[in-house]
Scaffold this motif. Structure first.
Motif, short mmCIF file in Angstrom:
data_model
loop_
_atom_site.label_atom_id
_atom_site.label_comp_id
_atom_site.label_asym_id
_atom_site.label_seq_id
_atom_site.Cartn_x
_atom_site.Cartn_y
_atom_site.Cartn_z
N GLU A 97 47.81 35.62 43.59
CA GLU A 97 48.72 34.69 42.92
C GLU A 97 49.00 33.47 43.80
OE1 GLU A 97 50.02 34.81 39.71
OE2 GLU A 97 48.42 36.31 39.56
N THR A 100 46.05 31.20 43.56
CA THR A 100 46.02 30.54 42.26
C THR A 100 47.03 29.40 42.19
OG1 THR A 100 45.34 32.62 41.21
CG2 THR A 100 46.24 30.92 39.78
N ARG A 190 45.12 38.82 34.67
CA ARG A 190 45.06 37.48 35.24
C ARG A 190 43.64 37.11 35.70
NH1 ARG A 190 48.12 33.32 35.50
NH2 ARG A 190 48.37 33.19 37.77
N ALA A 193 42.47 33.45 35.37
CA ALA A 193 43.06 32.55 36.36
C ALA A 193 42.38 32.74 37.72
CB ALA A 193 44.56 32.80 36.48
N TYR A 194 42.09 33.99 38.06
CA TYR A 194 41.45 34.26 39.35
C TYR A 194 40.02 33.72 39.41
CZ TYR A 194 45.38 37.55 39.78
OH TYR A 194 46.62 38.13 39.81
N ILE A 197 39.55 30.59 41.48
CA ILE A 197 39.79 30.58 42.93
C ILE A 197 38.48 30.22 43.63
CG2 ILE A 197 40.37 32.00 44.93
CD1 ILE A 197 42.24 33.60 43.10
#
Length: 260
Positions: A97, A100, A190, A193-194, A197
């Motif tokens: 997190e 992100t 998630r 979203a990852y 990275i």
């Protein structure tokens, strides 16, 4: 180290050594001492900074969201020069997190079996009996249930761990462990979203860990664009205690060859 976060609370960490910075985020039930056996083997070559996670700071109010924890990670990271962030267990989810939220703050990451949500909630209804035990003033029993039904330890191991923790100063952290699980569940899946990275990531797992942790690593390995994986033979979820030299060696090798 004491650093004020954007919300006015103070992040605390143990800052040792000199050299390229490594920011360590401990897992559940821990504090800044949890990874000292590993950082003791690194601080002669690197600057090691061990965060005392906000979730497990008994001097700060609960409940603590993942976003609030990210604020503390970022506050410490901003005092360093693009550290490699090392996250263990739920601390690995926090590291993801943090990466992100503020990708430019970090040079890379080492993630040791983060229990990311890949489908159904990590705890969900399985935490109801643990909360009930906690409400009856039985933190050891609550932890045993959590370890058996969520972490998926064997019933015998979970019972022994709960018995030991229930009689020590760590009993006050059991409610924080359940909160920690709730914070992960609140994130949901998630992985999209990852996938954004864009720093090198080393995923570490043990061949004696619960199978679901390997499945979560599988999902991260498929998702993260710049990742590689290390399987530690003969180890489970606690190699930072049981094989600190092996963990330190893996982190050092990554620091030297992984990050830009």
């Amino acid at each position: 180290m004491r650093v004020t976060a954007v919300d006015g609370t103070v992040a605390e960490a143990v800052d040792e050594g000199t050299g390229r910075p490594i920011l360590v985020i401990h897992g559940g039930m821990g504090d800044s001492s949890a990874w000292s056996q590993v950082t003791d083997r690194l601080r002669d070559r690197y600057r090691t900074v061990r965060l005392h996670r906000r979730q497990y700071r008994l001097d700060l109010p609960r409940p603590v969201t993942m976003a609030a924890e990210v604020n503390h990670v970022a506050a410490v990271a901003r005092t360093l020069d693009r550290p490699v962030v090392v996250g263990h267990s739920s601390g690995g989810v926090l590291a993801l997190e943090a990466l992100t939220a503020d990708p430019g703050l970090y040079a890379g990451a080492v993630l040791y079996e983060p229990p990311v949500v890949i489908g159904e909630p990590l705890g969900g209804d399985r935490l109801v009996p643990a909360r009930a035990a906690l409400a009856k003033g039985r933190p050891g029993k609550a932890l045993s249930i959590f370890l058996r039904d969520v972490v998926r330890m064997s019933p015998a191991q979970a019972a022994v761990a709960g018995l030991i923790i229930g009689r020590t100063g760590y009993r006050d952290r059991v409610v924080r462990q359940l909160d920690d699980n709730d914070a992960i569940d609140a994130l949901g899946v998630r992985l999209p979203a990852y996938a954004k990275i864009d720093v090198p990531v080393l995923l570490i797992g043990g061949d004696r860990s619960p199978r679901h942790l390997a499945e979560r690593l599988d999902a991260l390995e498929r998702t993260l664009p710049r990742t590689r994986r290390l399987l530690m033979h003969g180890q489970g979820h606690g190699a930072e205690r049981d094989a600190p030299q092996r963990v330190a060696t893996a982190i050092a090798a990554f620091v030297e060859t992984g990050p830009a």
